[in-house]
Design a protein around this motif. Structure first.
Motif, PDB file in Angstrom:
ATOM      1  N   PHE A  62     -11.089 -13.924 -29.031  1.00 18.59           N
ATOM      2  CA  PHE A  62     -10.858 -12.982 -27.953  1.00 18.59           C
ATOM      3  C   PHE A  62      -9.560 -13.344 -27.243  1.00 18.59           C
ATOM      4  O   PHE A  62      -9.267 -14.516 -27.026  1.00 18.59           O
ATOM      5  CB  PHE A  62     -12.016 -13.029 -26.943  1.00 18.59           C
ATOM      6  N   VAL A  98      -9.451  -8.024 -25.334  1.00 16.65           N
ATOM      7  CA  VAL A  98     -10.365  -7.668 -24.255  1.00 16.65           C
ATOM      8  C   VAL A  98      -9.589  -6.942 -23.159  1.00 16.65           C
ATOM      9  O   VAL A  98      -8.565  -7.431 -22.682  1.00 16.65           O
ATOM     10  CB  VAL A  98     -11.061  -8.925 -23.684  1.00 16.65           C
ATOM     11  N   ASP A 121     -11.551  -4.130 -27.381  1.00 15.55           N
ATOM     12  CA  ASP A 121     -12.770  -4.186 -26.570  1.00 15.55           C
ATOM     13  C   ASP A 121     -12.335  -3.775 -25.162  1.00 15.55           C
ATOM     14  O   ASP A 121     -12.190  -4.601 -24.271  1.00 15.55           O
ATOM     15  CB  ASP A 121     -13.351  -5.604 -26.592  1.00 15.55           C
ATOM     16  N   GLY A 124     -14.591  -4.906 -22.216  1.00 20.01           N
ATOM     17  CA  GLY A 124     -15.168  -6.244 -22.288  1.00 20.01           C
ATOM     18  C   GLY A 124     -16.633  -6.279 -22.683  1.00 20.01           C
ATOM     19  O   GLY A 124     -17.305  -7.297 -22.505  1.00 20.01           O
ATOM     20  N   TYR A 127     -17.121  -8.872 -25.537  1.00 19.96           N
ATOM     21  CA  TYR A 127     -16.869 -10.195 -24.969  1.00 19.96           C
ATOM     22  C   TYR A 127     -18.062 -10.676 -24.141  1.00 19.96           C
ATOM     23  O   TYR A 127     -18.385 -11.862 -24.129  1.00 19.96           O
ATOM     24  CB  TYR A 127     -15.598 -10.152 -24.117  1.00 19.96           C
TER      25      TYR A 127
END
Length: 139
Positions: A62, A98, A121, A124, A127
């Motif tokens: 990430f 993210v 993403d 998030g 994540y």
């Protein structure tokens, strides 16, 4: 004016509470647990689900574009991991931006000559499975 501010603050607090409850229900992945089912969108808008990759060794990284360490991290992944393992059929690399949009990732990939897919993403959500209640550093 103060009443309106109180209502807005209360509404924001309620929405944030629902967000935290949803994260807790999804659950954080602990060491030794399997990866939860999720899907990501690559920088070209293609959807990829994790399911077909569960039989492989998967490296999930990430990052966010505003972090000053991103260029160094992705360069190390490119040189030390991707170049070594890209031809292994049982290896998968998922590099996930993210809170980054597809168009931002596409431009960054082109600018930095990244040879692997960058997945988005944007809020998030993915994540959150891996770092409940934590955020990526903003440097």
């Amino acid at each position: 004016m103060k009443e309106k501010r109180k209502v807005v603050l209360l509404a924001g607090f309620v929405l944030y509470s629902f967000y935290l409850i949803a994260q807790e229900e999804m659950g954080k992945v602990e060491v030794g647990q399997g990866i939860p089912e999720f899907s990501v969108i690559d920088e070209y808008g293609n959807k990829l689900t994790i399911g077909p990759y569960l039989e492989k060794v998967i490296l999930i990284h990430f990052f966010n574009l505003w972090n000053e360490n991103t260029s160094r991290e992705l360069e190390e992944i490119k040189n030390d991991i991707w170049e070594k393992y890209k031809d292994y059929t049982n290896f998968a690399l998922m590099v996930i931006g993210v809170e980054n949009r597809d168009d931002e990732l596409s431009a960054y990939k082109k600018k930095e000559d990244i040879p692997f897919y960058l997945y988005s993403d944007p809020v998030g959500e993915i994540y959150a499975h891996f770092a409940l209640g934590e955020t990526l550093p903003h440097t």
